[in-house]
Scaffold this active site. Structure first.
Site, PDB file in Angstrom:
ATOM      1  N   THR A 247       3.630   4.652  -5.339  1.00 57.55           N
ATOM      2  CA  THR A 247       4.375   4.314  -4.149  1.00 57.55           C
ATOM      3  C   THR A 247       3.881   2.999  -3.573  1.00 57.55           C
ATOM      4  O   THR A 247       3.021   2.326  -4.126  1.00 57.55           O
ATOM      5  CB  THR A 247       4.155   5.399  -3.085  1.00 57.55           C
TER       6      THR A 247
ATOM      7  N   GLY B 161      -0.491   6.308  -4.212  1.00 63.35           N
ATOM      8  CA  GLY B 161      -1.524   6.847  -5.081  1.00 63.35           C
ATOM      9  C   GLY B 161      -1.242   8.192  -5.703  1.00 63.35           C
ATOM     10  O   GLY B 161      -2.178   8.876  -6.122  1.00 63.35           O
TER      11      GLY B 161
END
Length: 621
Positions: free
Chosen positions: A422, A517
């Site tokens: 992301t 992450g």
């Protein structure tokens, strides 16, 4: 929901069932041999460390993963725009300059504070109507290898970021919608200089994972003499005329320009004609609707109210379970050392317990009911205190899920599988409004499928592989369904954790924070909350702390090169399998100028930090 009254009703929960059984299971498991560890799958590879200094600001600031995106957001704030306006402008630039992480072909979760109310805007992708729970199963009943599922039309969910941002802008936007697209359109037409991180990730990408449209955009025109595709070098000015054309249409026509007409037709055609085609249809795109959800605001310690995203995100629930479980354990002597063996042990055990609950319970609330009828049952202090009793002196091994309800659990835990990445941005404007938004196309470069929006021009935007966030396996060997299995119209479980923090006594905004992450988002965000609010560090110092990840699998993962060998040996002596590897978080954090927390923050203007592991910056006035 206002942060002042969101969490003051008490839970009249019944006595928990299975605590003693869970304790016995935990004790029994702790003596078992751990399965062979596998490396933690991280969404994006490392590309170096940049020494970032903390940024101070008096009125307003933007923190994003790329300098051009932060500049676009600040441009909107200086033009009188709101925090939401700045976030939209920044996101459109990120779609261009950080295409591996997010874009208009993906989704987003947005936390918004207008000075009175916290809102949770859900722009998560949805599964097309044609999917079945067996979407990722092979004819022999085994799940597809992740890489094959990812780089395919099967994985493409209905994108939701643009529709969500459009709906939020109708409520909270100040500047005209079209104005917010000007920086991204300008950069797409004039070109932007490829930075070291994008070049590094393209160099590591297998070009066969990208389709012809994407290869022609990201790589030099032909392979070299050895047959290797070469990405454009650092500093190369990359233009994206197809994306510029699509953004112009969205700027003038709104989200309908993406979800209907020639852009939608091109997206569907590319998905359905892929070598491993998916079932995305025009009706799926046209029918997408964002959801305005009730945020979950959780009181933490004596002073803070932490507001985060509810399911289908598991982020807030898991990170607040970790923090609540740590608080339920006997206090450590002050000052707490976040790299000490005892603290790492406690953190790892709390993480095991939280991720066990996550694997069993959390999924799209339109399909899966909350335990005890309320997701906050998983955060009740009594429940977390009982879970904390499972923590001993050694690693307990794979933790069992808890039982916050008398109703028998019908679900099966979801098996471990990779979760990817992301981008995150945080904004605070001069009026005290704030945004914390995490956006995604899932894996680095998504499916590798690029749409030119039907323009016939070079470039375009990448399509997400968000359906791989569902469980590949729909049920266990006993026939019990997995809550996060694939179903038509369903939103896949996420780890995204956009977070806003308030002073629970005054109601003042304190901080906006979040990270990319994959599943590690939960740990990166928890680390930063502990650093700033519990250990009284500034946001940059908290972001710089070493990363620690445990997802209730075989290994405790520590950030490579950040821990002494004696720490690793001491953890192994407690029964841990310890791995060291790069943990490339992308944290962005802003503390509000009007907030007056204790310690080193007092009397200081707003402060911001950006993760040195990526190339983000904080810009403000």
């Amino acid at each position: 929901m206002t942060p002042d009254n969101s969490n003051r009703h008490a839970f009249a929960l019944r006595r928990w069932v299975g605590v003693m059984v869970g304790a016995a299971l935990g004790a029994g498991i702790s003596g078992c041999t751990h399965p062979p560890p596998e490396p933690l799958i991280v969404p994006e590879s490392a590309s170096g460390w940049r020494n970032n200094s903390e940024t101070s600001f008096n009125r307003q600031a933007v923190a994003t993963a790329h300098p051009q995106a932060s500049a676009a957001g600040l441009e909107m704030l200086r033009a009188g725009g709101s925090a939401l306006d700045a976030a939209i402008a920044a996101q459109m630039v990120l779609a261009l300059v950080e295409p591996q992480s997010s874009g208009i072909g993906g989704g987003a979760f947005l936390m918004h504070w207008d000075g009175h109310t916290v809102q949770a805007w859900d722009g998560r992708e949805t599964a097309p109507a044609a999917v079945t729970p067996n979407l990722f199963l092979q004819p022999n009943g085994q799940p597809l290898p992740f890489a094959q599922a990812q780089a395919s039309g099967l994985a493409v969910g209905v994108p939701g970021a643009v529709r969500m941002l459009e709906a939020a802008h109708r409520q909270q936007g100040v500047l005209p919608w079209a104005r917010l697209f000007e920086p991204a359109i300008r950069l797409a037409e004039e070109g932007f200089a490829i930075g070291p991180r994008l070049h590094a990730l393209l160099s590591q990408l297998n070009p066969t994972q990208a389709d012809a449209q994407a290869r022609a955009y990201f790589y030099a025109p032909a392979p070299d003499a050895a047959g290797r595709w070469q990405p454009w070098p650092v500093g190369h000015r990359l233009k994206n005329p197809a994306l510029a054309r699509v953004l112009r249409r969205i700027a003038s026509e709104g989200g309908a320009a993406l979800h209907q007409g020639p852009v939608a037709a091109d997206v569907v055609q590319r998905v359905q004609t892929h070598t491993r085609p998916g079932g995305l249809a025009l009706a799926d795109l046209a029918g997408y609707q964002p959801v305005l959800r009730e945020p979950i605001c959780t009181d933490w310690r004596e002073r803070w109210r932490v507001c985060g995203f509810p399911p289908p995100s598991s982020g807030h629930l898991a990170l607040m379970q970790i923090l609540g479980t740590l608080d339920a354990l006997p206090p450590l002597p002050a000052p707490v050392q976040p790299t000490s063996v005892e603290w790492l042990h406690r953190y790892a055990q709390a993480s095991r317990l939280a991720f066990a609950d996550r694997a069993l319970y959390v999924a799209d609330p339109a399909f899966v009911p909350a335990p005890a009828g309320d997701w906050r049952s998983l955060l009740a202090p009594t429940y977390l205190a009982q879970r904390a009793r499972l923590v001993g002196e050694r690693d307990m091994g794979p933790a069992p899920a808890g039982t916050p309800t008398l109703t028998p659990v019908a679900w099966a835990p979801q098996p471990h599988q990779p979760e990817y990445g992301t981008s995150h941005l945080s904004v605070i404007d001069a009026q005290g409004r704030a945004v914390s938004m995490t956006t995604t196309i899932e894996a680095a470069f998504g499916t590798g499928i690029m749409s030119d929006g039907g323009t016939g021009l070079p470039g375009g935007f990448l399509l997400n592989n968000q359906l791989t966030d569902f469980s590949f396996t729909p049920q266990d060997a006993q026939g019990r369904s997995i809550a996060n299995r694939v179903e038509p119209g369903k939103r896949p479980r996420s780890s995204m954790s956009p977070t806003l923090v308030f002073d629970r006594h005054t109601g003042q905004l304190v901080m906006s924070v979040g990270s990319p992450g994959g599943a590690a988002i939960i740990h990166y965000t928890a680390k930063t909350l502990l650093g700033t609010l519990a250990w009284q560090m500034g946001p940059q110092a908290a972001i710089d702390l070493p990363n620690v990840v445990h997802t209730n699998g075989a290994a405790l993962v520590l950030e490579k090169g950040r821990f002494d060998a004696n720490i690793l040996q001491a953890l192994q002596a407690r029964g841990y399998t310890v791995q060291e590897q790069e943990l490339t978080s992308g944290l962005q954090a802003l503390t509000a100028p009007q907030a007056q927390p204790p310690g080193p923050w007092r009397g200081v203007a707003g402060r911001g930090g950006a993760d040195p592991r990526r190339e983000g910056v904080v810009l403000g006035d």
